[in-house]
Motif scaffolding. Structure first.
Motif: not given
Length: 293
Positions: A53-70
């Motif tokens: 995902v990151a290799a194809k993107s200028e900005i990457v977003f994430s929204i996941v459950t907790d710090a472990k998932a991040v």
């Protein structure tokens, strides 16, 4: 702009279409691919790893459950940090501990990229209505670059300060939201105990000076047949955020007695087996404690 989005749960399902509607190309990833099917049908591209995902993107977003998932999606050989371009921006919108966010941001700095903490304040209702707010912590120049994209998510975009401070502010906001909703249940139960109908109590509060946006859409859930089958935020999810507030208060030496009381109401919901509902269900706890059920 080419964007990436990681975590296609309830919020991701609503944010990605807003980004695409604003003209951006979005590549997405989720731990379980089936959650991406509807978005792919709408035009989202799929990648097999966060790194891809990151290799194809200028900005990457994430929204996941907790710090472990991040950490799992951001770091490591298949993580965002391994694929992000030099100068790229990674914005994590999850609600996590400020220190955890700062530690992850340090790894992106080593890779020549920038991480911003960008927690979202709002429920699926407010995101869908285009009224969500985004708080940003981190580099100001990166924030300014990302601002036009963030405005596609919601009209209220604010830089709070350095890395981790947006996470800290989000925890504080969620503390306020939690206490407000719990107090609403307490007030309605008190009115009911004295003979006011539940419908009249809810209507009166929503017309009073105590009304607020969150009570406007969540308050009616306590009326007969109005509790949503899919909670906006169930007891477990909301209690996760309360534990963040309690731990932050302990670490900073800042008293949070109302957060502690609200958290105990969540424990009571668990004890009664009603924790699968939206957390406004605490109203039922007050009724039972008052001998109404």
């Amino acid at each position: 702009m080419d964007l990436g989005f990681i975590g296609l749960g309830a919020m991701g399902q609503l944010i990605v279409p807003r980004l695409m509607a604003a003209g951006h190309a979005v590549t997405g990833w989720n731990r379980s691919r089936d959650k991406a099917d509807d978005l792919i049908a709408q035009g989202m591209r799929w990648a097999d790893t966060p790194r891809a995902v990151a290799a194809k993107s200028e900005i990457v977003f994430s929204i996941v459950t907790d710090a472990k998932a991040v950490r799992a999606c951001a770091l490591g050989p298949d993580g965002v940090v391994a694929g992000i371009k030099r100068g790229g921006i990674y914005i994590d919108m999850s609600t996590i501990e400020p220190d955890e966010s700062r530690a992850i941001a340090a790894e992106f700095d080593k890779a020549g990229a920038v991480m911003l903490d960008g927690p979202l304040s709002g429920s699926p209702v407010t995101v869908k209505a285009g009224q969500a707010s985004v708080m940003i912590g981190g580099d100001e120049a990166a924030f300014e670059r990302a601002r036009p994209v963030l405005l596609a998510i919601g009209p209220k975009v604010t830089r709070i300060g350095s890395n981790g401070l947006a996470c800290q502010m989000k925890i504080a906001v969620n503390l306020l939201l939690m206490v407000e909703v719990i107090a609403f249940g307490e007030a309605v139960a008190l009115a009911e105990k004295g003979g006011v109908s539940r419908e009249s109590a809810v209507d009166a509060i929503l017309k009073s000076v105590a009304a607020s946006p969150v009570l406007g859409y969540r308050g009616p859930f306590i009326l007969e047949g109005k509790m949503p089958e899919v909670p906006l935020a169930d007891v477990t999810l909301q209690q996760k955020d309360m534990m963040l507030a309690l731990n932050l208060g302990r670490r900073l030496g800042s008293p949070v007695p109302l957060a502690a009381a609200a958290n105990e109401m969540m424990n009571a919901c668990r004890g009664l087996g009603i924790d699968g509902n939206d957390f406004v269900v605490a109203h039922q706890v007050y009724r039972r404690l008052g001998g109404q059920e």
